[in-house]
Design an enzyme around this catalytic site. Structure first.
Site, PDB file in Angstrom:
ATOM      1  CG  ASP A   1      11.377  42.343  -8.855  1.00 23.04           C
ATOM      2  OD1 ASP A   1      11.409  42.966  -9.927  1.00 23.04           O
ATOM      3  OD2 ASP A   1      10.497  41.513  -8.565  1.00 23.04           O
TER       4      ASP A   1
ATOM      5  CD  GLU B   1     -14.533  48.338  13.748  1.00 19.92           C
ATOM      6  OE1 GLU B   1     -13.455  48.465  14.366  1.00 19.92           O
ATOM      7  OE2 GLU B   1     -14.910  49.112  12.854  1.00 19.92           O
TER       8      GLU B   1
ATOM      9  NE  ARG C   1       7.613  41.367  -9.123  1.00 19.45           N
ATOM     10  CZ  ARG C   1       7.699  42.006 -10.296  1.00 19.45           C
ATOM     11  NH1 ARG C   1       6.626  42.324 -10.963  1.00 19.45           N
ATOM     12  NH2 ARG C   1       8.870  42.327 -10.794  1.00 19.45           N
TER      13      ARG C   1
ATOM     14  N   PRO D   1      -4.498  43.888  10.077  1.00 15.67           N
ATOM     15  CG  PRO D   1      -5.562  45.942  10.365  1.00 15.67           C
ATOM     16  CD  PRO D   1      -5.840  44.482  10.170  1.00 15.67           C
TER      17      PRO D   1
HETATM   18  N1  ADE Z   1      -7.038  44.843   6.624  1.00 12.31           N
HETATM   19  C1  ADE Z   1      -7.195  46.132   6.944  1.00 12.31           C
HETATM   20  N2  ADE Z   1      -6.038  46.766   6.994  1.00 12.31           N
HETATM   21  C2  ADE Z   1      -5.072  45.843   6.704  1.00 12.31           C
HETATM   22  C3  ADE Z   1      -3.665  45.879   6.597  1.00 12.31           C
HETATM   23  N3  ADE Z   1      -2.964  46.992   6.830  1.00 12.31           N
HETATM   24  N4  ADE Z   1      -3.029  44.745   6.288  1.00 12.31           N
HETATM   25  C4  ADE Z   1      -3.712  43.614   6.086  1.00 12.31           C
HETATM   26  N5  ADE Z   1      -5.025  43.519   6.170  1.00 12.31           N
HETATM   27  C5  ADE Z   1      -5.724  44.614   6.483  1.00 12.31           C
END
Ligand code: ADE
Length: 253
Positions: free
Chosen positions: A173, A120, A158, A92
């Site tokens: 697309d 984590e 793709r 994230p």
């Molecule tokens: N791992 C956990 N959440 C994630 C996300 N939103 N994007 C990429 N990897 C992740």
């Protein structure tokens, strides 16, 4: 293209390797996909891949050693060396995945290692020493990087020449022209009193093409105006959009 995925849950990837367009692309040899489990590279009897975080706090952190072993094995099994591999960690904290990012990945080389973390996260020292790029699929947290890795793989696959059948085209697309997709209809012509737009039954290919472009422009204007503000519209596109907007306004008056 060759991709090694480092994951504690290789079985999750059956979702892409056993169905649909992604399966066919693998069978056709357009992409080679291998999976490496960091558990194979542990030295204790419990095959421990995680440990408590320094400084305390909740959750566990993935250890460097099993990840390092998995990365070395990935290069070996892809028959290449570390310098020729691009290492992407799904997290994230990464740059959010967009069409532009998907397109940039194959341009940076054809050997890719995807790291799907759990817990984590992974020890920052492994990231500093090995990761070329962190990629996120959006501003929310999932339980691991496997689903994000599959999202990235599907989007990459793709786009590979030959991955889509003759009748499909990645060029059509959503986002391909910087616009959302137009609406689609199939038989029957009438369903619960709702008719397919007449233009699609007209057989007039030029009119159909114009209508589809106008719908794509109109939907983007309604739903994702941010996309339109970064796109320079040609005069005919602007005219189609103006007509769409005028039609909407007449409708709400
Ligand atoms: N791992 C956990 N959440 C994630 C996300 N939103 N994007 C990429 N990897 C992740």
């Amino acid at each position: 293209m060759q991709v090694a995925v480092i994951t504690l849950f290789p079985e999750m990837f059956r979702a892409i390797s056993e169905s649909g367009i992604t399966r066919r692309a693998i069978e056709q040899g357009l992409i080679k996909l291998i999976y490496i489990n960091p558990r194979e590279f542990t030295s204790d009897k419990h095959q421990t891949v995680d440990d408590r975080p320094y400084g305390g706090g909740p959750g566990m952190v993935m250890r460097v050693e099993p990840l390092q072993g998995a990365l070395n094995a990935a290069c070996e099994r892809l028959s290449t060396c570390r310098e020729n591999v691009r290492v992407i960690y799904l997290s994230p904290q990464g740059q959010v995945l967009t069409r532009t990012k998907v397109e940039s990945i194959p341009q940076q080389g054809s050997n890719i290692v995807l790291i799907a973390g759990r817990y984590e996260g992974i020890d920052e020292r492994f990231i500093d020493a090995n990761v070329d790029e962190e990629v996120s699929i959006g501003d929310y947290v999932l339980s691991g990087g496997e689903l994000p890795a599959m999202v990235l793989l599907d989007a990459l696959i793709r786009k590979l020449p030959g991955a889509l059948g003759d009748k499909q085209s990645a060029e059509q697309d959503s986002f391909e022209q910087g616009l959302l997709d137009c609406p689609h209809y199939t038989r029957p012509e009438e369903m619960n009193g709702l008719r397919v737009p007449d233009v699609l039954l007209s057989g007039d290919h030029k009119r159909i093409e114009n209508w589809r472009l106008q719908q794509a422009l109109g939907r983007t204007w309604e739903r994702r105006p941010d996309l339109l503000s970064s796109k320079q519209l040609a005069a005919d596109e602007q005219a189609l959009l103006n007509a769409y907007i005028a039609g909407r306004e007449a409708h709400t008056d």
